[in-house]
Design a protein around this motif. Structure first.
Motif, PDB file in Angstrom:
ATOM      1  N   MET A 299       0.821  -1.211   0.000  1.00  0.00           N
ATOM      2  CA  MET A 299       0.000   0.000   0.000  1.00  0.00           C
ATOM      3  C   MET A 299       0.854   1.260   0.000  1.00  0.00           C
ATOM      4  O   MET A 299       0.488   2.277  -0.600  1.00  0.00           O
ATOM      5  N   ALA A 300       1.989   1.214   0.677  1.00  0.00           N
ATOM      6  CA  ALA A 300       2.873   2.378   0.756  1.00  0.00           C
ATOM      7  C   ALA A 300       3.286   2.885  -0.620  1.00  0.00           C
ATOM      8  O   ALA A 300       3.615   4.068  -0.773  1.00  0.00           O
ATOM      9  N   ASP A 301       3.249   2.015  -1.624  1.00  0.00           N
ATOM     10  CA  ASP A 301       3.683   2.396  -2.975  1.00  0.00           C
ATOM     11  C   ASP A 301       2.674   3.291  -3.692  1.00  0.00           C
ATOM     12  O   ASP A 301       3.042   4.010  -4.619  1.00  0.00           O
ATOM     13  N   VAL A 302       1.407   3.217  -3.288  1.00  0.00           N
ATOM     14  CA  VAL A 302       0.366   3.920  -4.049  1.00  0.00           C
ATOM     15  C   VAL A 302      -0.435   4.927  -3.226  1.00  0.00           C
ATOM     16  O   VAL A 302      -1.134   5.775  -3.795  1.00  0.00           O
ATOM     17  N   VAL A 303      -0.367   4.868  -1.907  1.00  0.00           N
ATOM     18  CA  VAL A 303      -1.177   5.763  -1.085  1.00  0.00           C
ATOM     19  C   VAL A 303      -0.602   7.175  -1.086  1.00  0.00           C
ATOM     20  O   VAL A 303       0.615   7.377  -1.060  1.00  0.00           O
ATOM     21  N   VAL A 304      -1.495   8.159  -1.137  1.00  0.00           N
ATOM     22  CA  VAL A 304      -1.112   9.570  -1.066  1.00  0.00           C
ATOM     23  C   VAL A 304      -1.485  10.145   0.301  1.00  0.00           C
ATOM     24  O   VAL A 304      -0.696  10.821   0.947  1.00  0.00           O
ATOM     25  N   SER A 305      -2.722   9.850   0.726  1.00  0.00           N
ATOM     26  CA  SER A 305      -3.215  10.373   1.992  1.00  0.00           C
ATOM     27  C   SER A 305      -4.420   9.571   2.439  1.00  0.00           C
ATOM     28  O   SER A 305      -4.944   8.747   1.681  1.00  0.00           O
ATOM     29  N   ALA A 306      -4.852   9.805   3.673  1.00  0.00           N
ATOM     30  CA  ALA A 306      -6.028   9.124   4.196  1.00  0.00           C
ATOM     31  C   ALA A 306      -6.872  10.099   5.011  1.00  0.00           C
ATOM     32  O   ALA A 306      -6.341  10.981   5.692  1.00  0.00           O
ATOM     33  N   SER A 307      -8.180   9.932   4.910  1.00  0.00           N
ATOM     34  CA  SER A 307      -9.105  10.675   5.770  1.00  0.00           C
ATOM     35  C   SER A 307      -9.363   9.821   7.002  1.00  0.00           C
ATOM     36  O   SER A 307      -9.685   8.636   6.890  1.00  0.00           O
ATOM     37  N   TYR A 308      -9.237  10.446   8.169  1.00  0.00           N
ATOM     38  CA  TYR A 308      -9.231   9.692   9.420  1.00  0.00           C
ATOM     39  C   TYR A 308     -10.198  10.334  10.404  1.00  0.00           C
ATOM     40  O   TYR A 308     -10.092  11.530  10.700  1.00  0.00           O
ATOM     41  N   MET A 309     -11.157   9.533  10.904  1.00  0.00           N
ATOM     42  CA  MET A 309     -12.123  10.044  11.869  1.00  0.00           C
ATOM     43  C   MET A 309     -11.654   9.754  13.290  1.00  0.00           C
ATOM     44  O   MET A 309     -11.418   8.608  13.659  1.00  0.00           O
ATOM     45  N   LEU A 310     -11.548  10.809  14.058  1.00  0.00           N
ATOM     46  CA  LEU A 310     -11.189  10.687  15.462  1.00  0.00           C
ATOM     47  C   LEU A 310     -12.416  10.265  16.264  1.00  0.00           C
ATOM     48  O   LEU A 310     -13.550  10.384  15.790  1.00  0.00           O
TER      49      LEU A 310
END
Length: 307
Positions: free
Chosen positions: A148-159
């Motif tokens: 996944m590290a090869d293609v991920v740019v960012s993530a939306s994360y709910m606290l």
């Protein structure tokens, strides 16, 4: 149904999402193992997730997130709290050029198919992994030299309080089967992937080749959680297990696959207890004979943090 689930029932009706009580976790894990959970909520939107989380906080309901259940070992006793299922109802894909924003319930197989249809390359190694994109990012899943590290740019994360933050790849601390998300108290709700323009025929040929290798070498015909042990530094778990003569070793209906020693499979009605007992035997044998300490890869789901 327990009386104290009434407010959850009412909330789910308002949000238009389904909730089931005393739902068997074995129906939602690829291992086909696990007792009942207290409540199983199929999340259908960001707002639904925010409102269900708020109710869980208010009522002090314990909760866990579940995607495709492909890297999970669920307890025979089940889980008394709320399972927040990020699956089909939370699986939208939006494209912007060569970037795809994927809700966490989108499976890697579906994203791979989407990428293929748009002639985007980069998902070939990942498309055969039977998990959701949220779960894959959580553990930085990978196969055949890609992760996944090869293609991920960012993530939306709910606290836990319902607020959403954007986390760039550089702050995810991605490593072998690890990410910062494993130490954080929140939920990945979406992931942006950056792919590259490619040739449809070449992408499809690579996907077909890798899927052929999977079918030939992995016990896809039997329930499992995928690779059962993490890769030890300097070696491979499957090689060590095979070297120790453990292919076919079993406890109850849990068996070290005769096809691929890195997989523990469910040959019938294996229990979590069977799997753990077999894995302990494998770990002990490998340690005594080779000096390598194997660690389990699947995430444990139950009322205690560890099995």
């Amino acid at each position: 149904m327990m009386e104290n689930w009434q407010e959850l029932t009412a909330l789910c009706e308002t949000c238009g999402c389904s909730v089931r009580y005393a739902e068997p976790l074995r129906n939602h894990t690829t291992f086909r193992i696990g007792g009942n959970c207290g409540a199983f909520v199929s999340i259908n939107s960001i707002e639904t997730l925010r409102r269900v989380l708020a109710l869980c906080r208010e009522k002090q309901y314990p909760y866990l997130v579940l995607g495709n259940g492909s890297n999970v070992l669920a307890a025979d006793s089940g889980y008394a709290g709320v399972i927040l299922h990020l699956g089909h109802d939370f699986s939208g894909i939006q494209q912007k050029g060569s970037e795809l924003f994927c809700e966490s319930g989108a499976t890697l197989a579906r994203i791979g198919k989407y990428a293929l249809e748009e002639s985007l390359t980069g998902m070939e190694c990942l498309a055969g992994i039977p998990g959701t994109v949220g779960g894959a990012l959580y553990m930085n899943a990978g196969a055949y030299g890609g992760e996944m590290a090869d293609v991920v740019v960012s993530a939306s994360y709910m606290l836990p309080d319902g607020t959403i933050t954007e986390i760039p790849r550089e702050k995810m601390e991605l490593g072998y089967r690890r990410s910062i998300f494993r130490e954080m108290d929140g939920i990945i709700v979406g992931t942006t992937l950056r792919l590259q323009p490619g040739n449809y025929g070449e992408i499809k040929a690579e996907m077909d080749t890798l899927m052929g290798r999977r079918r030939a070498k992995q016990p896809l015909e039997l329930p499992s959680a995928g690779s059962t042990f993490q890769r030890p530094v300097g070696n491979y778990a499957s090689f060590l297990i095979d070297q120790c003569g453990l292919k076919g070793a079993s406890v109850g209906d849990a068996q070290v696959s005769t096809k691929h020693a890195g997989f523990v499979v469910n040959t019938g009605k294996a229990t979590c207890h069977d799997v753990l007992e077999l894995c302990d035997f494998v770990k002990q044998t490998v340690l005594e004979k080779t000096g390598y300490q194997l660690e389990l890869e699947p995430v444990f789901v139950g009322d205690s943090e560890k099995p």
